[in-house]
Design an enzyme around this catalytic site. Structure first.
Site, mmCIF file in Angstrom:
data_model
loop_
_atom_site.group_PDB
_atom_site.id
_atom_site.type_symbol
_atom_site.label_atom_id
_atom_site.label_comp_id
_atom_site.label_asym_id
_atom_site.label_seq_id
_atom_site.Cartn_x
_atom_site.Cartn_y
_atom_site.Cartn_z
ATOM 1 N N ASP A 95 0.859 -1.192 0.000
ATOM 2 C CA ASP A 95 0.000 0.000 0.000
ATOM 3 C C ASP A 95 0.888 1.232 0.000
ATOM 4 O O ASP A 95 1.110 1.885 1.023
ATOM 5 C CB ASP A 95 -0.965 0.003 1.190
ATOM 6 N N CYS A 98 0.354 4.807 1.781
ATOM 7 C CA CYS A 98 -0.761 4.802 2.710
ATOM 8 C C CYS A 98 -0.417 5.859 3.768
ATOM 9 O O CYS A 98 0.735 5.972 4.166
ATOM 10 C CB CYS A 98 -0.833 3.411 3.338
ATOM 11 N N LEU A 205 -12.148 7.017 8.282
ATOM 12 C CA LEU A 205 -12.420 8.451 8.202
ATOM 13 C C LEU A 205 -13.004 8.781 9.569
ATOM 14 O O LEU A 205 -13.995 8.174 9.975
ATOM 15 C CB LEU A 205 -13.431 8.694 7.080
ATOM 16 N N ASN A 325 4.253 4.505 3.786
ATOM 17 C CA ASN A 325 4.987 3.459 3.076
ATOM 18 C C ASN A 325 5.644 4.059 1.843
ATOM 19 O O ASN A 325 5.044 4.092 0.773
ATOM 20 C CB ASN A 325 4.033 2.333 2.658
ATOM 21 N N SER A 380 -5.963 9.441 19.131
ATOM 22 C CA SER A 380 -4.860 9.597 18.187
ATOM 23 C C SER A 380 -4.034 10.767 18.688
ATOM 24 O O SER A 380 -4.463 11.514 19.581
ATOM 25 C CB SER A 380 -5.391 9.894 16.789
ATOM 26 N N HIS A 399 4.051 5.161 13.212
ATOM 27 C CA HIS A 399 2.841 5.499 12.451
ATOM 28 C C HIS A 399 1.542 5.108 13.139
ATOM 29 O O HIS A 399 0.483 5.554 12.748
ATOM 30 C CB HIS A 399 2.907 4.902 11.051
ATOM 31 N N GLY A 400 1.588 4.240 14.140
ATOM 32 C CA GLY A 400 0.319 3.863 14.766
ATOM 33 C C GLY A 400 0.567 2.891 15.894
ATOM 34 O O GLY A 400 1.693 2.739 16.360
ATOM 35 N N ALA A 401 -0.489 2.213 16.295
ATOM 36 C CA ALA A 401 -0.351 1.343 17.455
ATOM 37 C C ALA A 401 0.230 -0.024 17.087
ATOM 38 O O ALA A 401 1.025 -0.597 17.812
ATOM 39 C CB ALA A 401 -1.710 1.150 18.109
ATOM 40 N N LYS A 475 -15.718 3.230 8.859
ATOM 41 C CA LYS A 475 -14.761 2.184 8.476
ATOM 42 C C LYS A 475 -15.173 1.607 7.127
ATOM 43 O O LYS A 475 -16.355 1.513 6.829
ATOM 44 C CB LYS A 475 -14.771 1.037 9.503
#
Lengths: 476, 138
Positions: A95, A98, A205, A325, A380, A399-401, A475
């Protein structure tokens, strides 16, 4: 991962000593707790990347690192073309680009709340999401090529958004070096219906409210105050990016064999940057980045229309857009010398420190906004890049969890309907095209994003600016 | 002997695994595994036929090529498939897929698959049956 195999530099930085085929050491930015939770395979992947030709300084892993495809997710590595450096599909993934884009709404929580339910319904209805969704525009082959060269700038020219939006995107919404001639026809065909779609899986979103401010000055520079409402989108380069990844996994795996690269895992599919295969991949991958930027730009336009249709006082402006990415050509100082390097960030974001000219004027003294996404039920964070991160991590952050539990396990543990009801009980409205998808993305299936963000902050990769909490989420 | 498919756990994504008395059958079942990740394949009627041909230097890479060719076809034609027939001639396989246009109500879509990967990729004989598996990126 067994912490005893690492050399502690400080509480937030651990080294894997250079050994065997490694050309540089490994470097993990995380706490002892986070590292103990990482798979042993993460170490193996960091070491494999450290053995790739032309690698500079260290093979790095961000606080949310986990077992990936070739590179760890959360892996960062930079290569010098003049030292035989390689470019790797495994360092970018399927991806391409992303990323997360956060928009300000010009409204506070009190202003948005009365219409929140209708707002999330409209976002769900008007922003195409989920398996098999179709975008509102269809691009002919020549138009696809224009989009691949122009990125978000192309989208704005076509009427999706305003010129000012571009200032708040990495590289002003368009990376140079994109070459559509190296993107296959099947990649272009896959994109035919997919412009301006969200996708599925962990893409979302989300309507969020600024809940806590850690750094007043930086928050002010970003135009954020407590109780302000923002909207964030997480999505990527859609079918086109997936097909570029698929095409070049095969082509670069072949190139790695032909160039006899010392590769220990075929998922690291690589070619020398200066080889024909390396150049083709860079051209195609850059086109993939532009596709993702155009895609998020079209979604921004839809969000702006929806918000202003519903709220006369609403004004949607950009906070920032980051990509996860990517492989980008950047100038970094290595051993006192400025070098043009190919920086791979797989599941990691760029986090440029203060003073970098790519940043918009009003952020230049605080650093690049770094948008770190949580889950539907957890906060976030917005951070800012630091000078320290420029030196230790080529200006990169997490970038995230990261997942704590497989999708299969999550589906056994939760039902989508129950997850939605339970979040509604906490005041978070969720709309989704798939109950199974919601179960797989249940907040409990993810690691604690706060621990990851705190580690990034203390490791000085990026400093915490604000926390935002979800109010509503769409989602795919 | 069981000839079927299953999915297996992976930290971030999901694995698909097909079994068969022949390699071709294992590939067909791996494809069913792939579509079971995306939709309720029992609801997909095998009423339209599409064919693909792929080649690769070994049977493992061939599996990835086969699954990725199907994913590309699904995106381009907006179709999902539930029945497959694979014939192999050395390094090339020809596959036929039967399915229909995606119906977002009836097929109960779950999640998009971005690609089949080389991760945990294995095509092998195991207890007298063929196994064809890899992790797919969702």
């Amino acid at each position: 991962m067994d912490i005893k195999t690492l050399n502690k530099v400080n509480d937030y930085l651990w080294d894997i000593p250079q050994q065997g085929a490694m050309r540089v050491p490994g470097r993990i930015f995380a706490t002892e707790d986070l590292i103990s939770g990482m798979d042993e395979k993460v170490r193996e992947q960091i070491m494999n990347v450290a053995a790739l030709p032309g690698i500079q300084v260290a093979s790095m892993a961000m606080p949310d690192a986990h077992w990936g495809y070739g590179f760890p997710i959360g892996g960062v590595a930079a290569f010098d073309p003049d030292e035989g450096g390689i470019i790797s599909m495994g360092g970018v993934g399927f991806d391409i680009s992303c990323g997360v884009r956060t928009m300000k709404t010009g409204m506070t929580r009190d202003e948005i709340m009365p219409g929140l339910s209708q707002l999330v319904d409209e976002l769900y209805r008007r922003v195409p999401a989920g398996l098999g969704s179709e975008g509102l525009i269809r691009l002919s082959p020549p138009q696809i090529d224009e989009m691949l060269i122009g990125g978000a700038e192309w989208a704005v020219k076509k009427g999706y958004g305003v010129k000012e939006d571009l200032d708040y995107i990495e590289e002003h919404g368009r990376v140079s070096g994109a070459d559509p001639s190296h993107v296959s026809d099947s990649a272009k065909k896959r994109q035919h219906r997919e412009m301006g779609t969200l996708g599925s899986g962990n893409h979302y979103l989300e309507v969020q409210v600024v809940d806590e401010i850690y750094d007043e000055q930086a928050a002010l520079a970003m135009g954020l105050r407590k109780n302000d409402v923002v909207i964030s989108v997480h999505c990527g380069s859609r079918g086109l990016g997936h097909q570029i990844g698929t095409d070049y996994l095969k082509s670069l795996a072949g190139a790695a064999r032909r160039f006899k690269l010392p590769i220990r895992d075929r998922e690291l599919a690589s070619a020398p940057i200066n080889s024909p295969e390396g150049k083709q991949y860079f051209g195609a991958m850059s086109a993939g980045i532009n596709c993702a930027l155009a895609n998020r730009q079209i979604i921004t336009h839809l969000v702006r229309e929806i918000v202003t249709d519903m709220y006369p006082q609403g004004r949607v402006t950009m906070l920032y857009d980051i990509s996860h990415n990517t492989c980008k050509v950047e100038t970094h100082t290595v051993a006192g010398r400025k070098k043009r390097l190919y920086v791979h960030r797989k599941g990691a974001t760029r986090a440029f420190g203060p003073g970098m000219i790519d940043l918009p004027q009003e952020y230049r003294h605080v650093g690049q906004p770094v948008l770190i996404g949580g889950t539907m039920g957890t906060p976030s964070y917005i951070l800012a890049g630091t000078e320290a991160g420029m030196t230790t991590a080529f200006g990169s952050a997490c970038h995230g969890a990261g997942r704590a539990m497989s999708r299969t396990q999550a589906k056994k543990q939760w039902r989508g309907r129950d997850v939605i009801d339970s979040l509604a009980g906490q005041g978070i409205l969720v709309r989704s095209h798939s109950y199974a998808g919601v179960a797989e993305e249940a907040p409990g299936a993810y690691k604690d994003v706060t621990a990851v963000v705190n580690a990034a902050h203390h490791a000085r990769l990026a400093k915490k600016v604000v926390q935002v909490r979800p109010l509503a989420c769409v989602k795919g | 002997m069981k000839t079927h498919f299953e999915t297996f756990e992976h930290e971030a994504d999901i694995g698909v695994r097909g079994f068969g008395t022949t390699m071709e059958e294992a590939f067909e079942n791996a494809a069913r595994g792939l579509y079971s990740v995306m939709v309720n394949i029992d609801a997909v009627k095998p009423i339209k036929k599409r064919s693909v041909a792929v080649s690769a230097s070994d049977s493992e890479l061939l599996l990835v090529e086969w699954l990725n060719a199907l994913l590309s076809l699904s995106d381009v034609e907006r179709m999902v498939f539930s029945k497959f027939a694979v014939t192999r001639d050395g390094a090339t396989i020809t596959g036929i897929a039967w399915g229909e246009e995606l119906d977002r109500e009836r097929h109960m879509p779950r999640v998009e698959v971005k690609a089949a990967t080389y991760h945990m990729l294995r095509v092998d004989r195991d207890d007298g049956r063929y196994v064809a598996q890899c992790v797919v990126d969702v």
